[in-house]
Scaffold this motif. Structure first.
Motif, PDB file in Angstrom:
ATOM      1  N   ASN A 590       0.835  -1.211   0.000  1.00 14.03           N
ATOM      2  CA  ASN A 590       0.000   0.000   0.000  1.00 14.03           C
ATOM      3  C   ASN A 590       0.867   1.257   0.000  1.00 14.03           C
ATOM      4  O   ASN A 590       0.542   2.263  -0.646  1.00 14.03           O
ATOM      5  CB  ASN A 590      -0.915   0.002   1.223  1.00 14.03           C
ATOM      6  CG  ASN A 590      -1.984  -1.083   1.145  1.00 14.03           C
ATOM      7  OD1 ASN A 590      -2.283  -1.582   0.057  1.00 14.03           O
ATOM      8  ND2 ASN A 590      -2.538  -1.459   2.292  1.00 14.03           N
ATOM      9  N   ILE A 591       1.975   1.202   0.748  1.00 12.65           N
ATOM     10  CA  ILE A 591       2.891   2.349   0.791  1.00 12.65           C
ATOM     11  C   ILE A 591       3.464   2.610  -0.600  1.00 12.65           C
ATOM     12  O   ILE A 591       3.535   3.762  -1.061  1.00 12.65           O
ATOM     13  CB  ILE A 591       4.009   2.095   1.809  1.00 12.65           C
ATOM     14  CG1 ILE A 591       3.450   2.122   3.228  1.00 12.65           C
ATOM     15  CG2 ILE A 591       5.124   3.131   1.671  1.00 12.65           C
ATOM     16  CD1 ILE A 591       4.442   1.728   4.294  1.00 12.65           C
ATOM     17  N   LYS A 592       3.884   1.541  -1.295  1.00 12.13           N
ATOM     18  CA  LYS A 592       4.435   1.713  -2.654  1.00 12.13           C
ATOM     19  C   LYS A 592       3.390   2.334  -3.588  1.00 12.13           C
ATOM     20  O   LYS A 592       3.699   3.234  -4.369  1.00 12.13           O
ATOM     21  CB  LYS A 592       4.898   0.360  -3.195  1.00 12.13           C
ATOM     22  CG  LYS A 592       6.127  -0.204  -2.500  1.00 12.13           C
ATOM     23  CD  LYS A 592       6.494  -1.590  -3.002  1.00 12.13           C
ATOM     24  CE  LYS A 592       6.900  -1.567  -4.448  1.00 12.13           C
ATOM     25  NZ  LYS A 592       7.382  -2.890  -4.925  1.00 12.13           N
ATOM     26  N   THR A 593       2.159   1.839  -3.487  1.00 12.22           N
ATOM     27  CA  THR A 593       1.082   2.368  -4.344  1.00 12.22           C
ATOM     28  C   THR A 593       0.820   3.841  -4.031  1.00 12.22           C
ATOM     29  O   THR A 593       0.645   4.672  -4.931  1.00 12.22           O
ATOM     30  CB  THR A 593      -0.198   1.539  -4.143  1.00 12.22           C
ATOM     31  OG1 THR A 593       0.072   0.164  -4.432  1.00 12.22           O
ATOM     32  CG2 THR A 593      -1.308   2.043  -5.057  1.00 12.22           C
ATOM     33  N   ASP A 594       0.815   4.166  -2.733  1.00  8.75           N
ATOM     34  CA  ASP A 594       0.572   5.560  -2.335  1.00  8.75           C
ATOM     35  C   ASP A 594       1.659   6.494  -2.837  1.00  8.75           C
ATOM     36  O   ASP A 594       1.398   7.643  -3.211  1.00  8.75           O
ATOM     37  CB  ASP A 594       0.471   5.654  -0.807  1.00  8.75           C
ATOM     38  CG  ASP A 594      -0.809   5.007  -0.267  1.00  8.75           C
ATOM     39  OD1 ASP A 594      -1.725   4.777  -1.079  1.00  8.75           O
ATOM     40  OD2 ASP A 594      -0.863   4.732   0.950  1.00  8.75           O
ATOM     41  N   LYS A 597       0.956   7.097  -6.520  1.00  9.40           N
ATOM     42  CA  LYS A 597      -0.241   7.934  -6.665  1.00  9.40           C
ATOM     43  C   LYS A 597       0.067   9.387  -6.307  1.00  9.40           C
ATOM     44  O   LYS A 597      -0.452  10.319  -6.926  1.00  9.40           O
ATOM     45  CB  LYS A 597      -1.360   7.405  -5.767  1.00  9.40           C
ATOM     46  CG  LYS A 597      -2.010   6.125  -6.275  1.00  9.40           C
ATOM     47  CD  LYS A 597      -3.130   5.668  -5.328  1.00  9.40           C
ATOM     48  CE  LYS A 597      -3.829   4.428  -5.835  1.00  9.40           C
ATOM     49  NZ  LYS A 597      -4.899   3.970  -4.905  1.00  9.40           N
ATOM     50  N   SER A 598       0.926   9.580  -5.307  1.00  4.79           N
ATOM     51  CA  SER A 598       1.284  10.933  -4.893  1.00  4.79           C
ATOM     52  C   SER A 598       1.990  11.675  -6.012  1.00  4.79           C
ATOM     53  O   SER A 598       1.699  12.847  -6.284  1.00  4.79           O
ATOM     54  CB  SER A 598       2.168  10.853  -3.647  1.00  4.79           C
ATOM     55  OG  SER A 598       2.619  12.129  -3.279  1.00  4.79           O
TER      56      SER A 598
END
Length: 621
Positions: A590-594, A597-598
């Motif tokens: 989830n951190i990688k995806t966020d 996305k950022s």
């Protein structure tokens, strides 16, 4: 077989100068009896990891013999456990007889002179040494044995008892350097089992930091004959002073040849605690412990005379800084066959260099094969199964020398069997490196060797990171060049129909003349023409800004695609965190995806900002 004596020369702590309870001079020990003292002596020896002790006394080895007897009966001393008893048995104790020689200084003080004897040659010591060395006073000769020293004491005060006279004789007994030199010259057996040591030149042995080298460097070539004789008689120097060590190795003002000419030879400096109290046992001044690289024997000790610079160090810690965790202390074969091929001797392993010597096909590789099978990477191309059946090997590391490693121990050694290096040199096959890219087997092997050192491994990683960063900059610059090259080619094509510079200039003049004619024809005033020109210029400026915003919008689209593709592959996917917890792994994903996305959200925000500005410009037209 005792493994401590079959592993070659290693650095050990030696204390060459330790007095005992009942020492003939300056006895300040508080133990109630000699047994209590010996228990304290060996407890402190174990605490300070002392492996060789020179039991010292004036004109006598009686206290040495008492300590030796206690050591031989150590199994009956309940205060020590079995491991401690084994360590005490392995401590090398040897006699150090301290003498005083005739004056060698202008102040008339005596010099301390030490005789270190081979413990296995003591049977003839009374005849060869103590009954031969004499003190001469008023035309009377007194032997250096107990009866002779008592006679000397009573000659000074006839009223004394034997014990008191012995102490009196010790205080006044002096050895002539001439008679001592003659003794060494005429008794080869004594000479071969003796190491002579000169102590301080103008104080007694309590001051272990007297600067011997001052005698030579300040007096130059005028060293008197008596002092020269004393230093030529001695094979070692009792001193913990670093300057003394450098001088007697020929590393100061006098070079090696000059030191040999003045002193007879290069000489090692040795040191000890010179203990006269229990608290001082094995506590040399300034923590200047004496480290000797030799076997625990008199013959091992004699090696320092041949290699004075390589075999002795006086310093707090050992010259070897290897971690015991990474050192194999010893190995032991366990042969379960009825007719055993291997003995159960413990084989000591030196922490530095080991050599297995033998004829061709005599089994030199077998120990290495066994070790590699147990704790290494078994890459041996030979098949030893017929020999190793029902045979195991126990391996002991230096951090736990009394217990063989268990199956759960994951320490691994690097094993390079016979012909292995030749094989990888010849192997040109291509394999992947752990950094990415490709390399042949030899280069991969060399890289693995280089990376074993932490400092070099860090430098290697920094170099790889620098190369990768440079490669990214080169790729970015190439992409930028391709973009401008494309724009240049488009502009070049667009300019072709327009002709050269002169033709364009003439065309501009014609068009301007036509504008002037049309202006006159429609009857515009000069103010109206000025307003028109201003509006025309403003419109051109707005068109250029809109064009620039269109280009920026296009670049933002390209940046978004780059972030989605390249950044996602090169940056986000370069993060590598593995957890045995599914929940933690999900958080990490989830951190990688966020993160991605950022980045993309920021690009979209900038695109909206550009669109707003573009609309405002269009409304102004």
């Amino acid at each position: 077989m005792d493994y401590q004596y079959n592993k070659g020369s290693i650095w050990r702590k030696w204390d060459f100068h330790t007095h005992t309870l009942g020492t003939n001079k300056n006895d300040q020990f508080k133990s109630k009896d000699f047994k209590e003292f010996c228990i304290t002596l060996f407890i402190k020896a174990l605490e300070n990891e002392i492996e060789a002790i020179g039991i010292t006394d004036y004109f006598s080895i009686e206290n040495y013999m008492s300590v030796y007897t206690f050591q031989q009966k150590i199994d009956s001393v309940d205060i020590f456990n079995e491991i401690e008893k084994a360590r005490i048995k392995n401590i090398f104790i040897f006699p150090n007889v301290e003498l005083r020689m005739l004056p060698v200084t202008d102040s008339g003080r005596l010099i301390n002179f030490h005789c270190i004897f081979n413990p296995v040659s003591l049977n003839n010591l009374d005849d060869d040494f103590f009954s031969t060395v004499s003190h001469v006073s008023h035309d009377q000769e007194y032997k250096m044995n107990r009866s002779g020293i008592i006679r000397l004491g009573k000659s000074l005060d006839p009223s004394l008892t034997d014990d008191t006279a012995y102490k009196k004789g010790i205080e006044n007994f002096v050895v002539s350097h001439d008679s001592f030199k003659k003794l060494l010259t005429t008794n080869i057996n004594l000479r071969n089992n003796l190491i002579t040591v000169v102590s301080n030149s103008n104080k007694d042995g309590a001051s272990a930091l007297q600067q011997h080298f001052d005698l030579f460097e300040t007096e130059g070539g005028s060293l008197d004959a008596i002092r020269a004789t004393i230093y030529n008689l001695s094979q070692c120097i009792f001193s913990g002073n670093p300057n003394d060590r450098e001088y007697f190795l020929g590393n100061k003002k006098d070079d090696e040849k000059t030191v040999v000419r003045k002193c007879g030879s290069l000489k090692p400096c040795i040191h000890g605690s010179d203990a006269h109290t229990e608290d001082k046992l094995f506590k040399p001044d300034n923590d200047r412990y004496c480290w000797v690289k030799a076997d625990l024997s008199f013959n091992g000790l004699k090696q320092i005379l041949c290699e004075p610079s390589e075999r002795v160090r006086i310093q707090r810690d050992s010259s070897d800084c290897k971690k015991p965790y990474n050192i194999i202390e010893k190995v032991k074969f366990i042969d379960k066959k009825a007719n055993k091929t291997f003995t159960d001797y413990e084989i000591g392993i030196n922490p530095n260099l080991n050599a297995i010597i033998g004829g061709k096909s005599s089994g030199k590789s077998l120990p290495l094969h066994f070790i590699a099978e147990k704790i290494g990477n078994p890459t041996d191309i030979k098949n030893y199964s017929s020999i190793t059946k029902d045979v195991d090997i126990e391996i002991f590391y230096a951090d736990d020398p009394n217990n063989a490693i268990s199956i759960s121990d994951k320490r691994v050694i690097e094993f390079l069997p016979q012909l292995y290096i030749e094989d990888i040199v010849r192997n040109k096959s291509i394999t992947a490196t752990h950094q990415g890219g490709e390399s042949n087997a030899f280069n991969k092997f060399i890289e693995a060797l280089i990376r074993q050192e932490d400092d070099i491994n860090e430098l290697f990683d920094n170099h790889i990171n620098m190369l990768e960063s440079s490669e990214d900059r080169i790729n970015a610059n190439v992409s930028e060049w391709i973009k401008y090259d494309k724009q240049y080619k488009i502009a070049k094509v667009e300019l072709q129909p327009l002709g050269d510079k002169n033709a364009i200039s003439n065309e501009i003049k014609r068009q301007q003349a036509k504008i002037d004619e049309l202006t006159k024809h429609i009857g515009l005033t000069s103010e109206e023409i000025q307003t028109y020109n201003q509006l025309s210029q403003e419109n051109t400026r707005l068109e250029e800004e809109i064009k620039q915003f269109n280009f920026d919008e296009s670049e933002l689209d390209r940046l978004g695609r780059y972030l989605t593709d390249s950044l996602n592959l090169k940056v986000v996917n370069s993060f590598d965190f593995n957890s045995s917890s599914f929940k933690i792994d999900q958080i990490y994903q989830n951190i990688k995806t966020d993160i991605l996305k950022s980045f993309l959200a920021h690009v979209e925000s900038e695109k909206k900002e550009l669109a707003t500005i573009k609309k405002e410009l269009c409304d102004q037209r």
